[in-house]
Design an enzyme around this catalytic site. Sequence first.
Site, short mmCIF file in Angstrom:
data_model
loop_
_atom_site.label_atom_id
_atom_site.label_comp_id
_atom_site.label_asym_id
_atom_site.label_seq_id
_atom_site.Cartn_x
_atom_site.Cartn_y
_atom_site.Cartn_z
N GLY A 15 0.78 -1.24 0.00
CA GLY A 15 0.00 0.00 0.00
C GLY A 15 0.80 1.28 0.00
O GLY A 15 0.35 2.28 0.57
N SER A 16 1.96 1.31 -0.67
CA SER A 16 2.70 2.57 -0.71
C SER A 16 1.96 3.61 -1.56
O SER A 16 2.01 4.81 -1.26
CB SER A 16 4.14 2.36 -1.20
OG SER A 16 4.17 2.09 -2.58
N MET A 93 -4.35 -6.76 -7.04
CA MET A 93 -3.75 -7.70 -7.98
C MET A 93 -4.76 -8.67 -8.59
O MET A 93 -4.50 -9.87 -8.70
CB MET A 93 -2.61 -8.46 -7.29
CG MET A 93 -1.49 -7.55 -6.85
SD MET A 93 -1.07 -6.29 -8.07
CE MET A 93 0.68 -6.44 -8.13
N ARG A 94 -5.91 -8.14 -8.99
CA ARG A 94 -6.93 -8.95 -9.65
C ARG A 94 -7.53 -8.17 -10.79
O ARG A 94 -7.55 -6.94 -10.77
CB ARG A 94 -8.07 -9.29 -8.68
CG ARG A 94 -7.64 -10.18 -7.58
CD ARG A 94 -8.77 -10.49 -6.61
NE ARG A 94 -8.21 -11.28 -5.53
CZ ARG A 94 -8.03 -12.59 -5.59
NH1 ARG A 94 -8.43 -13.27 -6.64
NH2 ARG A 94 -7.48 -13.24 -4.59
N HIS A 112 -0.63 1.28 -13.09
CA HIS A 112 0.09 0.13 -13.63
C HIS A 112 1.56 0.50 -13.80
O HIS A 112 1.87 1.58 -14.33
CB HIS A 112 -0.52 -0.29 -14.97
CG HIS A 112 0.16 -1.49 -15.55
ND1 HIS A 112 -0.04 -2.76 -15.03
CD2 HIS A 112 1.07 -1.61 -16.54
CE1 HIS A 112 0.73 -3.62 -15.70
NE2 HIS A 112 1.39 -2.94 -16.62
C1 GAR Z 1 2.66 -0.88 -7.68
O1 GAR Z 1 3.91 -0.89 -8.33
C2 GAR Z 1 1.54 -0.90 -8.70
O2 GAR Z 1 1.84 -0.18 -9.85
C3 GAR Z 1 1.45 -2.37 -9.00
O3 GAR Z 1 1.62 -3.01 -7.76
C4 GAR Z 1 2.43 -2.20 -6.94
C5 GAR Z 1 1.72 -1.98 -5.63
O4 GAR Z 1 2.56 -1.34 -4.72
N1 GAR Z 1 0.20 -2.72 -9.59
C6 GAR Z 1 0.07 -3.65 -10.51
O5 GAR Z 1 1.00 -4.31 -10.94
C7 GAR Z 1 -1.35 -3.87 -11.01
N2 GAR Z 1 -1.35 -4.74 -12.13
P1 GAR Z 1 1.98 -0.65 -3.44
O6 GAR Z 1 1.14 -1.71 -2.73
O7 GAR Z 1 3.18 -0.28 -2.63
O8 GAR Z 1 1.15 0.53 -3.85
#
Ligand code: GAR
Length: 222
Positions: A15-16, A93-94, A112
Amino acid sequence: MSDVLKIGVLASGRGSNFQSIIDNIESGHIKALISVLVTDNPGAYVLERCRKHTIESLIMKPADYPDRNSYYAAIADELMKREVGLVVLAGFMRVVGKALIDTFPNKIMNIHPALLPSFPGLHGQKQAVDYGVKLAGCTVHFVDEGVDTGPIIIQAAVPAYHDDTEDSLSDRVLRKEHLIFPYAIRLFSENNIKVEGRKVIINSKREDQSLINPPGTDNQSL
Ligand code: GAR
Protein backbone atom coordinates in the site's frame (compact mmCIF):
# COMPACT_ATOMS: atom_id res chain seq x y z
CA MET A 1 -18.78 18.63 3.36
CA SER A 2 -21.42 16.57 1.53
CA ASP A 3 -20.03 17.32 -1.93
CA VAL A 4 -16.49 16.24 -1.04
CA LEU A 5 -15.43 13.36 -3.27
CA LYS A 6 -15.57 10.04 -1.44
CA ILE A 7 -12.95 7.54 -2.51
CA GLY A 8 -13.02 3.76 -2.14
CA VAL A 9 -9.65 2.05 -2.43
CA LEU A 10 -8.96 -1.57 -3.39
CA ALA A 11 -5.49 -2.90 -2.57
CA SER A 12 -3.79 -6.24 -2.06
CA GLY A 13 -0.37 -5.49 -0.59
CA ARG A 14 1.97 -3.07 1.13
CA GLY A 15 0.00 0.00 0.00
CA SER A 16 2.70 2.57 -0.71
CA ASN A 17 0.44 4.11 -3.37
CA PHE A 18 -2.40 4.14 -0.85
CA GLN A 19 -0.08 5.98 1.53
CA SER A 20 0.80 8.59 -1.10
CA ILE A 21 -2.93 9.25 -1.59
CA ILE A 22 -3.49 9.55 2.17
CA ASP A 23 -0.54 11.96 2.44
CA ASN A 24 -1.88 14.16 -0.36
CA ILE A 25 -5.32 14.28 1.23
CA GLU A 26 -3.95 15.01 4.69
CA SER A 27 -1.77 17.82 3.34
CA GLY A 28 -4.74 19.37 1.52
CA HIS A 29 -3.42 18.75 -2.02
CA ILE A 30 -6.44 16.57 -2.78
CA LYS A 31 -9.86 17.66 -1.53
CA ALA A 32 -11.43 14.27 -0.95
CA LEU A 33 -11.79 11.66 1.73
CA ILE A 34 -11.11 7.95 1.75
CA SER A 35 -14.33 6.28 2.84
CA VAL A 36 -13.18 2.69 2.84
CA LEU A 37 -10.35 0.34 1.92
CA VAL A 38 -11.23 -3.10 0.59
CA THR A 39 -8.58 -5.78 0.49
CA ASP A 40 -8.61 -9.36 -0.75
CA ASN A 41 -5.61 -10.16 1.45
CA PRO A 42 -6.02 -10.42 5.25
CA GLY A 43 -2.23 -10.16 5.70
CA ALA A 44 -1.79 -6.99 3.65
CA TYR A 45 0.27 -4.21 5.23
CA VAL A 46 -2.24 -1.77 3.79
CA LEU A 47 -4.52 -2.73 6.71
CA GLU A 48 -1.93 -1.38 9.13
CA ARG A 49 -1.96 1.92 7.24
CA CYS A 50 -5.75 2.04 7.70
CA ARG A 51 -5.36 1.56 11.44
CA LYS A 52 -2.77 4.35 11.64
CA HIS A 53 -4.99 6.79 9.74
CA THR A 54 -8.37 5.61 11.12
CA ILE A 55 -9.71 4.56 7.76
CA GLU A 56 -12.39 1.89 7.63
CA SER A 57 -11.18 -1.37 6.10
CA LEU A 58 -13.01 -4.44 4.82
CA ILE A 59 -11.44 -7.81 4.13
CA MET A 60 -13.33 -9.39 1.24
CA LYS A 61 -11.94 -12.64 -0.17
CA PRO A 62 -13.18 -14.11 -3.45
CA ALA A 63 -13.23 -17.58 -1.88
CA ASP A 64 -16.06 -16.45 0.40
CA TYR A 65 -18.39 -15.81 -2.58
CA PRO A 66 -20.03 -18.34 -4.90
CA ASP A 67 -18.52 -16.81 -8.04
CA ARG A 68 -16.54 -13.92 -9.42
CA ASN A 69 -19.60 -11.90 -10.32
CA SER A 70 -21.11 -12.02 -6.86
CA TYR A 71 -17.73 -11.07 -5.36
CA TYR A 72 -17.51 -7.89 -7.40
CA ALA A 73 -21.22 -7.18 -6.92
CA ALA A 74 -20.66 -7.36 -3.15
CA ILE A 75 -17.72 -4.94 -3.37
CA ALA A 76 -19.81 -2.59 -5.54
CA ASP A 77 -22.53 -2.77 -2.92
CA GLU A 78 -20.21 -1.78 -0.07
CA LEU A 79 -18.85 1.13 -2.12
CA MET A 80 -22.33 2.32 -3.11
CA LYS A 81 -23.46 2.20 0.53
CA ARG A 82 -20.71 4.67 1.33
CA GLU A 83 -21.59 6.92 -1.64
CA VAL A 84 -18.19 6.48 -3.19
CA GLY A 85 -17.65 8.66 -6.26
CA LEU A 86 -14.25 7.29 -7.30
CA VAL A 87 -12.77 3.82 -6.95
CA VAL A 88 -8.99 3.58 -6.82
CA LEU A 89 -7.06 0.37 -7.46
CA ALA A 90 -3.82 0.83 -5.56
CA GLY A 91 -1.97 -2.40 -6.16
CA PHE A 92 -5.10 -4.55 -6.38
CA MET A 93 -3.75 -7.70 -7.98
CA ARG A 94 -6.93 -8.95 -9.65
CA VAL A 95 -8.77 -8.29 -12.86
CA VAL A 96 -11.85 -6.41 -11.76
CA GLY A 97 -15.24 -7.92 -12.67
CA LYS A 98 -18.04 -6.47 -14.76
CA ALA A 99 -20.40 -5.94 -11.81
CA LEU A 100 -18.02 -3.36 -10.35
CA ILE A 101 -17.11 -1.76 -13.69
CA ASP A 102 -20.77 -1.34 -14.68
CA THR A 103 -21.55 0.30 -11.34
CA PHE A 104 -18.69 2.80 -11.71
CA PRO A 105 -18.24 3.52 -15.43
CA ASN A 106 -15.09 5.63 -15.96
CA LYS A 107 -14.91 6.02 -12.20
CA ILE A 108 -12.36 3.31 -11.46
CA MET A 109 -8.70 4.24 -11.74
CA ASN A 110 -5.78 1.84 -11.76
CA ILE A 111 -2.04 2.42 -11.49
CA HIS A 112 0.09 0.13 -13.63
CA PRO A 113 3.90 -0.03 -13.40
CA ALA A 114 4.60 0.18 -17.15
CA LEU A 115 4.02 2.50 -20.08
CA LEU A 116 0.82 0.97 -21.42
CA PRO A 117 -0.05 -0.50 -23.84
CA SER A 118 3.38 -2.12 -23.35
CA PHE A 119 3.71 -4.75 -20.66
CA PRO A 120 0.19 -5.17 -19.26
CA GLY A 121 -0.64 -7.78 -16.63
CA LEU A 122 1.63 -8.92 -13.85
CA HIS A 123 5.28 -7.89 -13.36
CA GLY A 124 5.26 -4.93 -15.76
CA GLN A 125 8.68 -3.82 -14.56
CA LYS A 126 10.25 -7.28 -15.09
CA GLN A 127 8.72 -7.45 -18.55
CA ALA A 128 10.38 -4.07 -19.34
CA VAL A 129 13.76 -5.20 -17.97
CA ASP A 130 13.64 -8.47 -19.92
CA TYR A 131 12.64 -6.68 -23.12
CA GLY A 132 15.54 -4.21 -22.79
CA VAL A 133 13.58 -0.98 -23.21
CA LYS A 134 15.42 2.33 -22.66
CA LEU A 135 12.35 4.13 -21.30
CA ALA A 136 10.04 2.58 -18.74
CA GLY A 137 7.40 4.14 -16.53
CA CYS A 138 3.91 3.97 -15.14
CA THR A 139 0.35 4.66 -16.22
CA VAL A 140 -2.85 5.71 -14.50
CA HIS A 141 -5.87 4.61 -16.52
CA PHE A 142 -9.59 4.07 -16.20
CA VAL A 143 -10.55 0.45 -15.82
CA ASP A 144 -12.55 -1.40 -18.43
CA GLU A 145 -13.11 -5.11 -18.81
CA GLY A 146 -9.73 -5.80 -20.40
CA VAL A 147 -6.42 -6.28 -18.62
CA ASP A 148 -4.92 -2.78 -18.34
CA THR A 149 -6.67 -1.65 -21.52
CA GLY A 150 -8.83 1.29 -20.37
CA PRO A 151 -8.43 4.97 -21.39
CA ILE A 152 -5.11 6.45 -20.28
CA ILE A 153 -5.19 9.42 -17.90
CA ILE A 154 -1.53 10.13 -17.19
CA GLN A 155 1.85 8.51 -17.73
CA ALA A 156 5.35 9.13 -16.40
CA ALA A 157 8.51 7.88 -18.07
CA VAL A 158 11.82 7.01 -16.42
CA PRO A 159 15.09 5.80 -17.94
CA ALA A 160 15.77 2.07 -17.90
CA TYR A 161 19.41 0.89 -17.83
CA HIS A 162 21.04 -2.25 -19.19
CA ASP A 163 22.02 -3.34 -15.70
CA ASP A 164 18.64 -2.67 -14.12
CA THR A 165 17.05 -5.48 -12.14
CA GLU A 166 13.33 -5.82 -11.57
CA ASP A 167 13.89 -4.25 -8.13
CA SER A 168 15.99 -1.30 -9.25
CA LEU A 169 13.59 -0.39 -12.04
CA SER A 170 10.58 -0.92 -9.76
CA ASP A 171 12.00 1.57 -7.25
CA ARG A 172 12.54 4.20 -9.95
CA VAL A 173 9.05 3.66 -11.36
CA LEU A 174 7.41 3.63 -7.92
CA ARG A 175 8.71 7.12 -7.13
CA LYS A 176 6.76 8.36 -10.18
CA GLU A 177 3.70 6.29 -9.27
CA HIS A 178 3.55 8.22 -6.01
CA LEU A 179 3.42 11.47 -8.02
CA ILE A 180 1.04 10.69 -10.84
CA PHE A 181 -1.60 8.69 -8.99
CA PRO A 182 -2.44 11.46 -6.50
CA TYR A 183 -2.25 13.94 -9.38
CA ALA A 184 -4.83 11.98 -11.40
CA ILE A 185 -7.09 11.77 -8.36
CA ARG A 186 -6.76 15.51 -7.80
CA LEU A 187 -7.71 16.20 -11.43
CA PHE A 188 -10.74 13.94 -11.03
CA SER A 189 -11.77 15.62 -7.76
CA GLU A 190 -11.58 19.00 -9.55
CA ASN A 191 -13.81 17.72 -12.37
CA ASN A 192 -10.97 18.20 -14.80
CA ILE A 193 -11.17 14.82 -16.52
CA LYS A 194 -13.46 14.08 -19.43
CA VAL A 195 -13.54 10.80 -21.33
CA GLU A 196 -14.42 10.62 -25.02
CA GLY A 197 -14.04 7.08 -26.26
CA ARG A 198 -10.41 6.12 -25.64
CA LYS A 199 -9.32 9.74 -25.19
CA VAL A 200 -9.04 11.36 -21.79
CA ILE A 201 -9.28 15.14 -22.00
CA ILE A 202 -7.59 17.20 -19.31
CA ASN A 203 -7.14 20.97 -19.23
CA SER A 204 -3.51 21.49 -18.35
CA LYS A 205 -0.48 23.40 -19.51
CA ARG A 206 1.63 21.84 -22.23
CA GLU A 207 5.36 21.35 -22.04
CA ASP A 208 7.12 20.10 -25.13
CA GLN A 209 9.84 18.16 -23.34
CA SER A 210 11.46 14.90 -24.22
CA LEU A 211 13.15 12.30 -22.10
CA ILE A 212 15.92 10.62 -24.08
CA ASN A 213 17.89 7.69 -22.72
CA PRO A 214 20.84 7.43 -23.17
CA PRO A 215 20.98 11.24 -22.96
CA GLY A 216 23.07 13.62 -25.05
CA THR A 217 21.33 13.29 -28.39
CA ASP A 218 18.96 16.23 -28.14
CA ASN A 219 21.42 19.08 -28.64
CA GLN A 220 23.79 20.43 -31.28
CA SER A 221 26.93 18.77 -29.92
CA LEU A 222 26.62 15.42 -31.66
C1 GAR B 1 2.66 -0.88 -7.68
O1 GAR B 1 3.91 -0.89 -8.33
C2 GAR B 1 1.54 -0.90 -8.70
O2 GAR B 1 1.84 -0.18 -9.85
C3 GAR B 1 1.45 -2.37 -9.00
O3 GAR B 1 1.62 -3.01 -7.76
C4 GAR B 1 2.43 -2.20 -6.94
C5 GAR B 1 1.72 -1.98 -5.63
O4 GAR B 1 2.56 -1.34 -4.72
N1 GAR B 1 0.20 -2.72 -9.59
C6 GAR B 1 0.07 -3.65 -10.51
O5 GAR B 1 1.00 -4.31 -10.94
C7 GAR B 1 -1.35 -3.87 -11.01
N2 GAR B 1 -1.35 -4.74 -12.13
P1 GAR B 1 1.98 -0.65 -3.44
O6 GAR B 1 1.14 -1.71 -2.73
O7 GAR B 1 3.18 -0.28 -2.63
O8 GAR B 1 1.15 0.53 -3.85
